[in-house]
Design a protein around this motif. Structure first.
Motif, PDB file in Angstrom:
ATOM      1  N   VAL B 161       0.854  -1.205   0.000  1.00  0.00           N
ATOM      2  CA  VAL B 161       0.000   0.000   0.000  1.00  0.00           C
ATOM      3  C   VAL B 161       0.885   1.249   0.000  1.00  0.00           C
ATOM      4  O   VAL B 161       0.615   2.233  -0.706  1.00  0.00           O
ATOM      5  CB  VAL B 161      -0.954   0.013   1.224  1.00  0.00           C
ATOM      6  CG1 VAL B 161      -1.754   1.310   1.269  1.00  0.00           C
ATOM      7  CG2 VAL B 161      -1.897  -1.184   1.183  1.00  0.00           C
ATOM      8  N   ALA B 162       1.965   1.187   0.790  1.00  0.00           N
ATOM      9  CA  ALA B 162       2.884   2.338   0.832  1.00  0.00           C
ATOM     10  C   ALA B 162       3.511   2.563  -0.537  1.00  0.00           C
ATOM     11  O   ALA B 162       3.727   3.706  -0.960  1.00  0.00           O
ATOM     12  CB  ALA B 162       3.957   2.103   1.886  1.00  0.00           C
ATOM     13  N   ILE B 163       3.804   1.474  -1.243  1.00  0.00           N
ATOM     14  CA  ILE B 163       4.364   1.616  -2.598  1.00  0.00           C
ATOM     15  C   ILE B 163       3.313   2.230  -3.527  1.00  0.00           C
ATOM     16  O   ILE B 163       3.624   3.119  -4.332  1.00  0.00           O
ATOM     17  CB  ILE B 163       4.859   0.247  -3.129  1.00  0.00           C
ATOM     18  CG1 ILE B 163       6.081  -0.195  -2.325  1.00  0.00           C
ATOM     19  CG2 ILE B 163       5.198   0.327  -4.614  1.00  0.00           C
ATOM     20  CD1 ILE B 163       6.572  -1.604  -2.612  1.00  0.00           C
ATOM     21  N   ALA B 164       2.065   1.793  -3.363  1.00  0.00           N
ATOM     22  CA  ALA B 164       0.990   2.393  -4.177  1.00  0.00           C
ATOM     23  C   ALA B 164       0.891   3.891  -3.898  1.00  0.00           C
ATOM     24  O   ALA B 164       0.716   4.701  -4.815  1.00  0.00           O
ATOM     25  CB  ALA B 164      -0.335   1.712  -3.863  1.00  0.00           C
ATOM     26  N   ARG B 165       1.024   4.271  -2.619  1.00  0.00           N
ATOM     27  CA  ARG B 165       0.971   5.706  -2.274  1.00  0.00           C
ATOM     28  C   ARG B 165       2.154   6.446  -2.912  1.00  0.00           C
ATOM     29  O   ARG B 165       2.015   7.575  -3.377  1.00  0.00           O
ATOM     30  CB  ARG B 165       0.991   5.885  -0.758  1.00  0.00           C
ATOM     31  CG  ARG B 165       0.751   7.322  -0.331  1.00  0.00           C
ATOM     32  CD  ARG B 165       0.625   7.457   1.174  1.00  0.00           C
ATOM     33  NE  ARG B 165       1.863   7.118   1.853  1.00  0.00           N
ATOM     34  CZ  ARG B 165       1.984   7.020   3.179  1.00  0.00           C
ATOM     35  NH1 ARG B 165       0.947   7.238   3.955  1.00  0.00           N
ATOM     36  NH2 ARG B 165       3.141   6.717   3.727  1.00  0.00           N
ATOM     37  N   ALA B 166       3.309   5.780  -2.924  1.00  0.00           N
ATOM     38  CA  ALA B 166       4.477   6.418  -3.533  1.00  0.00           C
ATOM     39  C   ALA B 166       4.299   6.610  -5.035  1.00  0.00           C
ATOM     40  O   ALA B 166       4.908   7.493  -5.635  1.00  0.00           O
ATOM     41  CB  ALA B 166       5.727   5.583  -3.251  1.00  0.00           C
ATOM     42  N   LEU B 167       3.452   5.763  -5.647  1.00  0.00           N
ATOM     43  CA  LEU B 167       3.270   5.848  -7.105  1.00  0.00           C
ATOM     44  C   LEU B 167       2.271   6.925  -7.528  1.00  0.00           C
ATOM     45  O   LEU B 167       2.130   7.202  -8.711  1.00  0.00           O
ATOM     46  CB  LEU B 167       2.764   4.498  -7.636  1.00  0.00           C
ATOM     47  CG  LEU B 167       3.761   3.343  -7.610  1.00  0.00           C
ATOM     48  CD1 LEU B 167       3.071   2.050  -7.997  1.00  0.00           C
ATOM     49  CD2 LEU B 167       4.903   3.638  -8.560  1.00  0.00           C
ATOM     50  N   THR B 168       1.575   7.519  -6.561  1.00  0.00           N
ATOM     51  CA  THR B 168       0.452   8.399  -6.892  1.00  0.00           C
ATOM     52  C   THR B 168       0.827   9.542  -7.832  1.00  0.00           C
ATOM     53  O   THR B 168       0.022   9.959  -8.648  1.00  0.00           O
ATOM     54  CB  THR B 168      -0.161   9.033  -5.622  1.00  0.00           C
ATOM     55  OG1 THR B 168       0.889   9.560  -4.834  1.00  0.00           O
ATOM     56  CG2 THR B 168      -0.962   8.031  -4.832  1.00  0.00           C
ATOM     57  N   LEU B 169       2.031  10.060  -7.667  1.00  0.00           N
ATOM     58  CA  LEU B 169       2.375  11.256  -8.448  1.00  0.00           C
ATOM     59  C   LEU B 169       3.247  10.923  -9.660  1.00  0.00           C
ATOM     60  O   LEU B 169       3.900  11.802 -10.208  1.00  0.00           O
ATOM     61  CB  LEU B 169       3.090  12.261  -7.534  1.00  0.00           C
ATOM     62  CG  LEU B 169       2.288  12.637  -6.284  1.00  0.00           C
ATOM     63  CD1 LEU B 169       3.116  13.471  -5.338  1.00  0.00           C
ATOM     64  CD2 LEU B 169       1.016  13.379  -6.668  1.00  0.00           C
ATOM     65  N   ASN B 170       3.233   9.644 -10.042  1.00  0.00           N
ATOM     66  CA  ASN B 170       4.074   9.178 -11.151  1.00  0.00           C
ATOM     67  C   ASN B 170       5.516   9.658 -10.975  1.00  0.00           C
ATOM     68  O   ASN B 170       6.071  10.340 -11.841  1.00  0.00           O
ATOM     69  CB  ASN B 170       3.541   9.674 -12.507  1.00  0.00           C
ATOM     70  CG  ASN B 170       2.140   9.172 -12.751  1.00  0.00           C
ATOM     71  OD1 ASN B 170       1.840   8.022 -12.472  1.00  0.00           O
ATOM     72  ND2 ASN B 170       1.275  10.038 -13.237  1.00  0.00           N
ATOM     73  N   PRO B 171       6.143   9.289  -9.866  1.00  0.00           N
ATOM     74  CA  PRO B 171       7.485   9.811  -9.591  1.00  0.00           C
ATOM     75  C   PRO B 171       8.533   9.237 -10.539  1.00  0.00           C
ATOM     76  O   PRO B 171       8.358   8.127 -11.062  1.00  0.00           O
ATOM     77  CB  PRO B 171       7.746   9.349  -8.155  1.00  0.00           C
ATOM     78  CG  PRO B 171       6.945   8.109  -8.020  1.00  0.00           C
ATOM     79  CD  PRO B 171       5.708   8.317  -8.848  1.00  0.00           C
ATOM     80  N   GLU B 172       9.582  10.007 -10.737  1.00  0.00           N
ATOM     81  CA  GLU B 172      10.688   9.506 -11.558  1.00  0.00           C
ATOM     82  C   GLU B 172      11.639   8.680 -10.704  1.00  0.00           C
ATOM     83  O   GLU B 172      12.353   7.821 -11.210  1.00  0.00           O
ATOM     84  CB  GLU B 172      11.441  10.689 -12.166  1.00  0.00           C
ATOM     85  CG  GLU B 172      10.625  11.437 -13.198  1.00  0.00           C
ATOM     86  CD  GLU B 172      11.101  12.860 -13.357  1.00  0.00           C
ATOM     87  OE1 GLU B 172      12.275  13.059 -13.719  1.00  0.00           O
ATOM     88  OE2 GLU B 172      10.292  13.781 -13.105  1.00  0.00           O
ATOM     89  N   VAL B 173      11.678   9.009  -9.406  1.00  0.00           N
ATOM     90  CA  VAL B 173      12.573   8.291  -8.488  1.00  0.00           C
ATOM     91  C   VAL B 173      11.755   7.860  -7.271  1.00  0.00           C
ATOM     92  O   VAL B 173      10.942   8.632  -6.770  1.00  0.00           O
ATOM     93  CB  VAL B 173      13.729   9.213  -8.008  1.00  0.00           C
ATOM     94  CG1 VAL B 173      14.609   8.485  -6.988  1.00  0.00           C
ATOM     95  CG2 VAL B 173      14.562   9.695  -9.180  1.00  0.00           C
TER      96      VAL B 173
END
Lengths: 272, 263
Positions: B161-173
């Motif tokens: 879930v934390a990884i999904a949250r990290a993906l929310t803004l389409n991060p480059e890193v």
């Protein structure tokens, strides 16, 4: 002469008392500045922030509903003790208990209800707030909030601040009423003071009510600010949470006593 | 021991992140004493080293959770270590972080946890943010758990879930701080697979702090080892397997005896 294996001890320069005093004063000033800064940021976010829906209501439940039984019990016993002791003292001078209820009401509204209630809330609510925020700091949840562009003050402090402002007043008013009732019962049972004699609000004027409510509001603001300040400054693991919790109770209680003095003095100066 | 030289112009070529002579102390204890390395676009880059060597401290400099006492941190050609909290917001939209303890907010369910950065960073409405959150939750294979609260999930699920949250803004890193710590082997490998997939399918650069040798030798493109405040070695998996450096060999071999100093 020590053995060659002994580690050389560093030279310790003992601080002179004046230097130590200065350091303590500077720490105190910086602590007060941090508290004022947190208070101002909380006010700013109260009007400009955007908190999760229901966060304030949840905190209101925690502060109000969950504290009410503890505070009610405490205030009920304090009401009985105060009336009993006052009547005993009074009986030694003039064995006339007709004004016990009136004096007790004034004292309760102006001083005892808000301050004892505030101190009790500081121990229960303040400790909880500090423990919660400190845990969030040491488990990096606060860092995660910052990365989500959510300001920890807006997200954590403001809901507690708003809830505490309202619920502290509500709980203190209700529990002061209970303390008055248990005091009346004590007077009836122990000193045969009839309820219609005890229930006498002739000495309670607008100034007493205004001062009491102002104190309750101020304590409601001070408890979350002091507690969250300690929680957000936590460092380390569970030991850090423990230190933050202890510091929050001490700081909140101290703040209540200091605020009490200033509000009482101000009320006296303006003739309330 | 060879350490790849830094190019003179940060942001040039495929370098996306650069730590340049970072020094950081806490009180009188120096943790980082001149740490320098580059991370290239799209790679899975591991930061390894003993406990307390400053691996997490290093990566937190990239998102402004810590500021260096000296040295520079470069992200995509911009020196970021001296930005203010507000100036960091654009960087944090491009660099996400998954913390060691997942750091989900207990008072919110999984969907609300994921929707928070969408509302705050991207200004999406609540409804739109929740729809997007559901999509991201499905990407980490937890689509059915949106209404669950963090306390109702296992550690591996919380991490996802934390990884999904990290993906929310389409991060480059994405920075991963010990993503497999405290997970059972199956959950740990699922997290590894997810990190590799993010890099391979979305081109996300993953900087992973880890002690987990299976992860390191399973998915790393390149590795840096920190030791005694500095960089001990940088290279690919083959370099670390074949190194003659006794300290590195002890660490990657997981041997109790050897020249490695702790603390």
């Amino acid at each position: 002469m020590g053995s060659p294996l002994e580690t050389p001890q560093p030279l310790v320069l003992h601080e002179r008392p004046l230097v130590k005093l200065g350091r303590v004063a500077l720490d105190a000033v910086s602590g007060v500045r941090a508290l004022v800064s947190l208070f101002l940021r909380t006010l700013w976010f109260t009007f400009r922030g955007s908190r999760p829906k229901g966060a304030t209501a949840l905190q209101a439940f925690e502060i109000g509903n969950r504290s009410a039984p503890f505070l009610a019990l405490t205030m009920a016993f304090i009401g009985m003790i105060l009336v009993y002791q006052s009547a005993v003292q009074l009986g030694r001078i003039v064995p006339d208990y007709s004004m016990v209820g009136a004096n007790y009401a004034e004292l309760l509204v102006r001083e005892l209800g808000p301050t004892i209630g505030g101190l009790m809330l500081a121990t229960r609510v303040g400790a909880g707030m500090a423990a919660e925020t400190a845990s969030m700091v040491v488990t990096e949840q606060v860092d995660a909030l910052r990365l989500c562009a959510a300001d920890p003050v807006d997200f954590l402090v403001v809901p507690r601040f708003l809830a505490s402002l309202v619920m502290t007043v509500v709980v203190i008013v209700l529990c002061s009423g209970l303390a008055y009732a248990t005091g009346a019962l004590t007077a009836l049972v122990a000193f045969d003071v009839r309820l219609d004699v005890f229930v006498n609000l002739s000495l309670v004027d607008f100034g007493d009510v205004a001062t009491g409510l102002t104190k309750s509001l101020a304590y409601g603001a001070a408890i979350p600010i002091c507690s969250c300040h300690c929680g957000l400054a936590a460092e380390g693991g569970s030991a850090g949470v423990g230190r933050a919790t202890t510091a929050a109770v001490v700081l909140s209680s101290l703040a209540i006593i200091v605020i009490n003095f200033f509000i009482s003095a101000s009320a006296f100066l303006v003739g309330l | 021991m060879m350490i790849a030289p830094l190019s003179k112009h940060p942001g040039e070529g495929d370098v996306i992140v650069r730590f340049d002579r970072i020094r950081k102390s806490f009180g009188d204890k120096t943790i980082l004493d001149g740490v320098s390395f580059d991370v290239r676009k799209g790679e899975v880059f591991f930061v390894i080293g003993g406990s307390g060597v400053g691996k997490s401290v290093t990566i937190k400099h990239l998102v402004g959770l810590l500021r260096p006492d000296a040295g520079d941190v470069w992200f995509d050609g911009v020196e970021v270590s001296r930005l203010t909290e507000e100036e960091f917001f654009p960087v944090r939209k491009r660099v996400a972080m998954v913390f060691q303890y997942a750091t989900l907010f207990d008072s919110m369910n999984c969907l609300e946890n994921i929707a928070l950065p969408l509302e705050k960073h991207r200004g999406l409405s609540r409804g739109a943010a929740l729809v997007e959150a559901q999509r991201l939750l499905e990407r980490v294979h937890l689509g059915r758990y949106g209404e669950r609260f963090p306390g109702e999930l296992g550690d591996g699920m919380k991490k996802r879930v934390a990884i999904a949250r990290a993906l929310t803004l389409n991060p480059e890193v994405i920075l991963f701080d010990e993503p497999t710590t405290s997970l059972d082997p199956v959950s740990a490998r699922r997290v590894d697979t997810l990190i590799r997939e993010l890099s391979d399918t979305l081109g996300v650069t993953a900087i992973v702090v880890s002690h987990d040798l299976t992860s390191i030798f399973g998915i790393a493109d390149r590795i840096v080892m920190l030791y005694r405040g500095g960089v001990r070695a940088v290279g690919d998996r083959a370099h670390f397997r074949e190194t003659k450096d006794e300290v590195v060999r002890q660490f990657v071999g997981g041997f109790a005896d050897g020249p490695m100093e702790f603390g």
